[in-house]
Write an enzyme that holds these catalytic residues in place. Structure first.
Site, PDB file in Angstrom:
ATOM      1  N   ASP A 260      43.939   3.732 -19.454  1.00 40.45           N
ATOM      2  CA  ASP A 260      42.845   5.195 -19.605  1.00 40.45           C
ATOM      3  C   ASP A 260      43.615   6.268 -19.932  1.00 40.45           C
ATOM      4  O   ASP A 260      43.244   7.249 -20.171  1.00 40.45           O
ATOM      5  CB  ASP A 260      42.013   5.120 -18.286  1.00 40.45           C
ATOM      6  CG  ASP A 260      40.625   4.998 -18.756  1.00 40.45           C
ATOM      7  OD1 ASP A 260      40.334   4.864 -19.998  1.00 40.45           O
ATOM      8  OD2 ASP A 260      39.565   5.405 -17.827  1.00 40.45           O
TER       9      ASP A 260
ATOM     10  N   LYS B 165      32.830  -2.965 -22.489  1.00 34.78           N
ATOM     11  CA  LYS B 165      34.233  -3.342 -22.424  1.00 34.78           C
ATOM     12  C   LYS B 165      34.601  -4.542 -22.286  1.00 34.78           C
ATOM     13  O   LYS B 165      35.205  -5.180 -23.164  1.00 34.78           O
ATOM     14  CB  LYS B 165      34.921  -2.220 -21.304  1.00 34.78           C
ATOM     15  CG  LYS B 165      34.942  -0.831 -21.733  1.00 34.78           C
ATOM     16  CD  LYS B 165      35.156   0.167 -20.557  1.00 34.78           C
ATOM     17  CE  LYS B 165      35.138   1.581 -20.940  1.00 34.78           C
ATOM     18  NZ  LYS B 165      35.360   2.479 -19.778  1.00 34.78           N
TER      19      LYS B 165
ATOM     20  N   GLN C  21      36.614   2.746 -13.770  1.00 35.38           N
ATOM     21  CA  GLN C  21      35.559   3.323 -14.330  1.00 35.38           C
ATOM     22  C   GLN C  21      35.196   4.618 -13.621  1.00 35.38           C
ATOM     23  O   GLN C  21      34.748   4.574 -12.472  1.00 35.38           O
ATOM     24  CB  GLN C  21      34.284   2.334 -14.387  1.00 35.38           C
ATOM     25  CG  GLN C  21      33.237   3.037 -15.210  1.00 35.38           C
ATOM     26  CD  GLN C  21      33.501   3.052 -16.701  1.00 35.38           C
ATOM     27  OE1 GLN C  21      34.024   2.309 -17.285  1.00 35.38           O
ATOM     28  NE2 GLN C  21      33.098   4.140 -17.095  1.00 35.38           N
TER      29      GLN C  21
END
Ligand code: NDP
Length: 305
Positions: free
Chosen positions: A122, A55, A99
């Site tokens: 997200d 990422k 995460q």
């Protein structure tokens, strides 16, 4: 039917990232501003470390800022929440990604719930999920958004569209299955959601023009479940023992679909790795750019809406 065309997620993701890179340049020229993503990694999960590193790499390559916050596994939940509040308040941060999975004992919903929905790249806050289910604009979860792009492109190669197709999604997780169902519905597919209690999964799958597998069970979906000419999107990433005696690696990655048998019936299928995985990151970058534009009231660059 011969062998399915592999859907090249790596190549399609690179094309999406290139478009994002161009849009970032234009934004920088117009506003002297670069969107930035903050990633929070708690603990030392090996797979998470690999994802976070990619990422970071691709965010930088697209010309955006990338900040990483790595915290020990025993970080108190309140300290994690305090960090998220700091990132919420920092006007130079456009996207916040925590995460997953978080270490055992951490209340994931409580932590994710602290993220400012305007920075929820997200797409996992209640606000983002609510907007998706109500059909209102918002930041969409990255993996399912990538699945839609791949399915669309595979159909476009046959001169077809998603509208009216029967899409069967195996899995109903908050991260993948459920948002995938809403996103395919938004594309006017007829959607069936299957899960661990579904009876006769094979015959449910047999009706699918688009089959999305997001289960987490290595090679569970068998070729004879796949309709001739279907598009198969394999979200699964499973590490299993490597039975190839010629390879030095002890383990390998496989999807939720038995690739060889499914490829003998499908028209197109995503490989694992190199299918859905790279699209997840491309969609994360797209969300970061969208979040930056929406927060600042700038028009969203063409082609990335
Ligand atoms: P979860 O474990 O959260 O969800 C799995 C889903 O599969 C559940 O809804 C479960 O049903 C269903 N399921 C389990 N067993 C069966 C079965 N025998 N038959 C039918 N359905 C079943 O997983 P995720 O959704 O988070 O992830 C799924 C896979 O995708 C994993 O392999 C993961 O690694 C991968 N993944 C890949 C990403 C990428 O970027 N490519 C990103 C995220 C995930 P029930 O609800 O009834 O328990």
């Amino acid at each position: 039917m011969g062998m399915a065309t592999p859907i090249d997620g790596k190549k399609i993701a690179a094309q999406v990232r290139e478009k994002i890179g161009e849009a970032v340049k234009i934004l920088h020229d117009q506003h002297n501003y670069r969107p930035s993503l903050a990633v929070v990694l708690v603990g030392e999960d090996a797979a998470s470390q690999v994802y976070v590193a990619s990422k970071h790499k691709f965010t930088r390559e697209a010309g955006m800022g990338s900040l990483q916050h790595e915290l020990p596994a025993d970080t108190p939940e309140d300290a994690l929440i305090a960090l998220i509040k700091t990132l919420n308040a920092d006007d130079n941060i456009d996207g916040i990604l925590v995460q997953l999975p978080l270490p055992d004992g951490v209340d994931t919903a409580r932590v994710i719930g602290q993220i400012d929905p305007a920075k929820d790249v997200d797409g996992l806050t209640e606000t983002s999920a609510g907007r998706l289910s109500l059909g209102r604009p918002g930041l969409r979860p990255c993996t399912p958004a990538g699945c839609v792009i791949l399915a669309k492109q595979a159909l476009a190669a046959q001169g077809e569209v998603l509208s009216g197709k029967h899409c069967v999604i195996i899995g109903r997780s908050i991260l993948v299955g459920k948002p995938a169902a809403f996103l395919f519905l938004e594309q006017n597919c007829t959607v069936t959601i299957a899960h661990s209690r579904t009876k006769d999964l094979a015959s449910v799958c047999a009706g699918a023009d688009i089959l999305v597998a997001a289960v987490g069970r290595p090679e569970m979906v068998q070729g004879n479940w796949v309709k001739e000419g279907a598009i198969v999107i394999d979200v699964g990433i499973n590490r299993v023992a490597n039975d190839n005696p010629k390879s030095k690696r002890k383990t390998k990655l496989v999807g939720d679909v038995d690739y060889i048998s499914a490829a003998s019936r499908a028209a197109a299928i995503t490989p694992v790795p190199g299918g859905v995985g790279p699209m997840t990151i491309a969609c994360l970058l797209r969300n970061t750019l969208l979040a930056a534009c929406l927060r600042r009231g700038w028009p969203v660059p063409k082609g990335l809406e």
